[in-house]
Design an enzyme around this catalytic site. Sequence first.
Site, PDB file in Angstrom:
ATOM      1  N   ASP A 478      48.897  13.805 -11.186  1.00 33.28           N
ATOM      2  CA  ASP A 478      48.671  14.303 -10.035  1.00 33.28           C
ATOM      3  C   ASP A 478      49.619  13.515  -8.796  1.00 33.28           C
ATOM      4  O   ASP A 478      49.743  12.381  -9.216  1.00 33.28           O
ATOM      5  CB  ASP A 478      47.300  14.565  -9.634  1.00 33.28           C
ATOM      6  N   ASP A 548      47.503  25.385  -7.113  1.00 31.30           N
ATOM      7  CA  ASP A 548      46.160  25.160  -7.063  1.00 31.30           C
ATOM      8  C   ASP A 548      45.440  26.565  -7.030  1.00 31.30           C
ATOM      9  O   ASP A 548      44.287  26.543  -6.975  1.00 31.30           O
ATOM     10  CB  ASP A 548      45.909  24.410  -5.805  1.00 31.30           C
TER      11      ASP A 548
END
Length: 752
Positions: A478, A548
């Site tokens: 990430d 997301d």
Amino acid sequence: MGIIVHEAQKSFHLYNGEISYILAVLPDGSMGQLYCGKRIHDREDYSYFLEGCIRSHSAVIEDDGTGYSLEHLRQEYPVYGSSDYRLGAVEILQGSGSRLVNFVYEGYTTEAGKRMLPGLPSAVAKEADAETLRLILRDPAALLKLELLYTIFEKENVIVRSARITNEGNEAVDVTRAMSLCLDLPDAEYDWIQFSGSWGRERFPRLHRLEQGICSVGSLRGNSSHQHNPFVILKRPHTDEMQGEALGISLIYSGNFLIQAEVDTYGVTRMTAGIHPEWFTWHLGKSASFQTPEALLTFSNKGLNGLSQTLHRFYRDYLIRSSWALRPRPVLINNWEATFFDFNEEKLLRIAKKAVECGVEMFVLDDGWFGGRRSDCAGLGDWTPARELLPDGIKGLSEKIEALGMRFGLWIEPEMVNPDSDLFRSHPDWILHIPGRRASLTRHQCVLDFSRPEVVEHIYRALSGVIRESRISYIKWDMNRSITECFSAALAPERQGEVFHRYILGVYSLYERLTQAFPDILFESCAGGGGRFDAGMLCYAPQAWCSDNTDAVERMKIQYGTSYGYPVSSIGSHVSAVPNDQVGRITPLATRAAVAYFGTFGYELDLNLLTEEELEEVRSCTAFMKEYRELIQFGDFYRLVSPFEGDEMAWMTVSEDGSRALVGHYRILNHANEPFTRLRLAGLKEDSCYEVSILSGDGKNEVSYGKHFGDELMHAGLVTSTVYSGKTGPYARPSGDFTSELYLLRSIDAYE
Ligand code: DGJ
């Protein structure tokens, strides 16, 4: 495929069965662009393609009456500042203070195949599959060498390009602009399509007609960004998904970038792509070289679907280095939306146990497993498992997960640090910041200075230690913030313009080391969702968390937009809980699954909170994906109906031999008394007879749609009209909002 060199004319014709790219040395010694497009015959002399003419108010190189002006010529690696007033591809600040360079052709080499660019993501091909041309130019006044690299591929309509600048003088110079690609096209009859958005709505296609002037997309965030993607399409106005000409330009790079079209006063379009020149300089000492990232150019005369399919195959075959490039991806469950930071080992194992019962193959532990990371305020950078949550560490948890019959995956965010962490306390100067000024925060975190090899080394040791002692099959990497106050405490003042690029080189070096040390691990890149979804990342991580935003309706747009530039096998897609965490929408589980199938597929919810009926649906979704993932992830993908144009969406994938296909058809909002609709399919074999079944999104409730020829299905289409009540024909259409159907096609010729 090959490269034909006409020595007398000093011209070069790169070609394969489908495309031609022709360039030649111009009378002033610079390189000119003659043609780029559909394959044409070779001929000795293509100089008539060089349209130059005497025009008033133009600057000329010599006052000899020929009117020779670079302003009127299509060039390969042009320079602003002499007789060309357009923005150039290269600019180099020399000791004298001048920025002008003048590279003159000296010679060339060719070689079979395509080598990797050291330290940079780049295509690679065997000798039989590609041929590479290296043009060598020099500026005798500035003592600089320029090498322009071009590779043509046998099987794909792709040319990759890059440039390399070497300082052959004794004095240092500063490269202030070095684009990877420049392409001067003879006209401006194009629609420009960019892929733009923000966090939670990444890569929406945006289209407008080119006009005189400049249009560009780029990033100055240090990552390729949610806002703009380093991929642009130019299409002819009449081109659509199924037919017509289009050019695609993709930069194989994950940092600051610029892709730009400048349409000049004579209708010539100059495309450039490369590192964004803003905040960029590269200090080049004696004998040092600067290598630009690689850019990719693709041409299609089979519409936008043809262009996308070329990119999909090209990335799988020539860019992605992982052993996973061509392997179907495991169905996974990720705990992020199920627990966020609120978990312990017992809770995780409970989710994992339910997932095994549903056929899920991998459990992924997301953020929060290390140091003092109980929220996003602290602990980032301290890569030691938190014993209060995981008594036996990652090693123990991974073994327990494997004992359940699943693989184990782990989340990391190597490039970041919370100020409230042991790492920051011991190395406060390891973050990107300007001494004496405030360092801006995003999500309570700072960016580590990955331009420093010792920082990368520290992170490598910490992470590889955890990975080596545990049983890890997958890593989600990430990156949850962009760069501000870009400055490295370790670099001299004249090198501060290098930090953005050195940072991303540091990221690539860590990827390189981890992927080489652990070649069987499947890497998924991520940057707060899809903030670094680019061809550079794909080289190391064959899949990327797309967004997301996991709402099925929003995902239709995000995945549809992403598919223009990136393969289905790279699109990270999960089924999450309802009401959806990002938009609060409630959609049927079957539709959430039917959207997520067209990606890597997984779950992101606590299965213990589902009813027995829902779990049964999860079981059948998982089984369905396992059965069809090879077809979905590696078939030829077609966009059929755009979710940006109405309340319907459809896409499909066809196996390479045309014998099997799967169509996803989605109704977003339902409407009363709608017109009749048909869905014309693509990519089938006209003369093959297909057995067609309709399935609900969870892969169940199979109903026969009969046997039909490929030509019927492609030219007349499937009858998909929604009927609010009752039946038309042999089956009832689902009614209501957010519904979906899958059509499964099997060629009877292939199976009988
Ligand atoms: C952003 C990612 O996109 C999410 O999936 C999750 O991993 C969080 N970061 C964790 O902090």
